[in-house]
Design a protein around this motif. Structure first.
Motif, mmCIF file in Angstrom:
data_model
loop_
_atom_site.group_PDB
_atom_site.id
_atom_site.type_symbol
_atom_site.label_atom_id
_atom_site.label_comp_id
_atom_site.label_asym_id
_atom_site.label_seq_id
_atom_site.Cartn_x
_atom_site.Cartn_y
_atom_site.Cartn_z
ATOM 1 N N SER A 19 37.255 45.782 45.936
ATOM 2 C CA SER A 19 37.907 45.942 45.149
ATOM 3 C C SER A 19 38.385 44.285 44.467
ATOM 4 O O SER A 19 38.941 44.176 43.651
ATOM 5 N N VAL A 20 39.309 43.545 45.263
ATOM 6 C CA VAL A 20 39.198 42.847 45.580
ATOM 7 C C VAL A 20 38.795 41.360 44.727
ATOM 8 O O VAL A 20 39.043 40.789 44.256
ATOM 9 N N LEU A 21 37.118 41.726 45.299
ATOM 10 C CA LEU A 21 36.067 41.255 44.567
ATOM 11 C C LEU A 21 35.540 41.102 42.851
ATOM 12 O O LEU A 21 35.606 40.394 42.205
ATOM 13 N N GLN A 22 35.551 42.458 43.091
ATOM 14 C CA GLN A 22 36.103 42.504 41.548
ATOM 15 C C GLN A 22 36.649 42.160 40.358
ATOM 16 O O GLN A 22 36.542 41.854 39.515
ATOM 17 N N LYS A 23 37.805 42.236 41.314
ATOM 18 C CA LYS A 23 39.067 41.408 40.741
ATOM 19 C C LYS A 23 38.786 40.514 40.324
ATOM 20 O O LYS A 23 39.144 39.393 39.337
ATOM 21 N N MET A 24 38.167 39.174 41.151
ATOM 22 C CA MET A 24 38.087 38.261 41.244
ATOM 23 C C MET A 24 36.863 37.879 40.527
ATOM 24 O O MET A 24 36.734 37.167 39.405
ATOM 25 N N ASP A 25 35.669 38.898 40.275
ATOM 26 C CA ASP A 25 34.625 38.617 39.442
ATOM 27 C C ASP A 25 35.149 38.546 37.434
ATOM 28 O O ASP A 25 34.444 37.565 36.955
ATOM 29 N N GLY A 26 36.448 39.140 37.986
ATOM 30 C CA GLY A 26 36.955 38.810 36.017
ATOM 31 C C GLY A 26 37.527 37.936 35.385
ATOM 32 O O GLY A 26 37.610 37.946 34.494
ATOM 33 N N LYS A 27 37.699 37.637 36.945
ATOM 34 C CA LYS A 27 39.121 35.849 36.350
ATOM 35 C C LYS A 27 37.865 34.434 36.976
ATOM 36 O O LYS A 27 38.062 33.304 36.592
ATOM 37 N N VAL A 28 36.265 34.725 36.770
ATOM 38 C CA VAL A 28 35.058 33.872 37.052
ATOM 39 C C VAL A 28 35.143 32.984 35.419
ATOM 40 O O VAL A 28 34.826 34.381 34.716
ATOM 41 N N GLU A 29 35.567 31.938 34.945
ATOM 42 C CA GLU A 29 35.404 31.500 33.850
ATOM 43 C C GLU A 29 33.918 30.525 33.625
ATOM 44 O O GLU A 29 33.893 30.623 31.842
ATOM 45 N N GLY A 30 33.124 30.892 34.143
ATOM 46 C CA GLY A 30 32.158 30.006 34.234
ATOM 47 C C GLY A 30 30.731 30.015 35.123
ATOM 48 O O GLY A 30 31.271 30.710 35.642
ATOM 49 N N PRO A 31 30.104 28.669 35.560
ATOM 50 C CA PRO A 31 28.915 28.389 36.219
ATOM 51 C C PRO A 31 30.318 28.055 37.428
ATOM 52 O O PRO A 31 29.493 28.757 37.792
#
Length: 91
Positions: A19-31
Motif C-alpha cells: 500500500s505504501v509503495l502504491q502511494k509512492m508510485d502515484g507520486k513518481v513524476e518522470g523517469p
C-alpha cells in the motif's frame, strides 16, 4: 516507508508495504522521482526500493511507475554505489 518496510522484512504484513509503495508510485513524476533529472530523493530512495525488489520482486505489485523508475536508475552505474554489500544493518 522505513517502519512498514522493517515490519514486512521481519515477517509482518507485506500488504501494508504494498500500500505504501502504491502511494509512492502515484507520486513518481518522470523517469526520476521528481521529474527529468536525478535528485537527492532518487539517491536516497534507490537502495531501499532496490532492496525491497530483491527481497520480494515488486513486479505484479501494481507499482508500474516505481518499477520503471527502479529499472531506469539501475541502468546508471552510479546508483549501485549507494548499495551496501552487507544488509545486517539495514533495519
Amino acid at each position: 516507508m522505513l517502519p512498514v518496510g522493517k515490519s514486512a522484512v521481519q515477517g509482518g504484513s507485506k500488504e501494508e508495504l504494498k500500500s505504501v509503495l502504491q502511494k509512492m508510485d502515484g507520486k513518481v513524476e518522470g523517469p526520476y522521482l521528481c521529474g527529468e533529472k536525478v535528485t537527492l530523493a532518487d539517491c536516497a530512495v534507490f537502495p531501499f526500493v532496490w532492496r525491497l525488489d530483491q527481497e520480494y520482486g515488486l513486479e505484479g505489485w501494481d507499482c508500474t511507475a516505481l518499477t520503471s523508475w527502479l529499472s531506469h536508475c539501475a541502468e546508471n552505474e552510479a546508483f549501485f554505489k549507494t548499495i551496501q554489500s552487507a544488509w545486517w544493518w539495514w533495519w
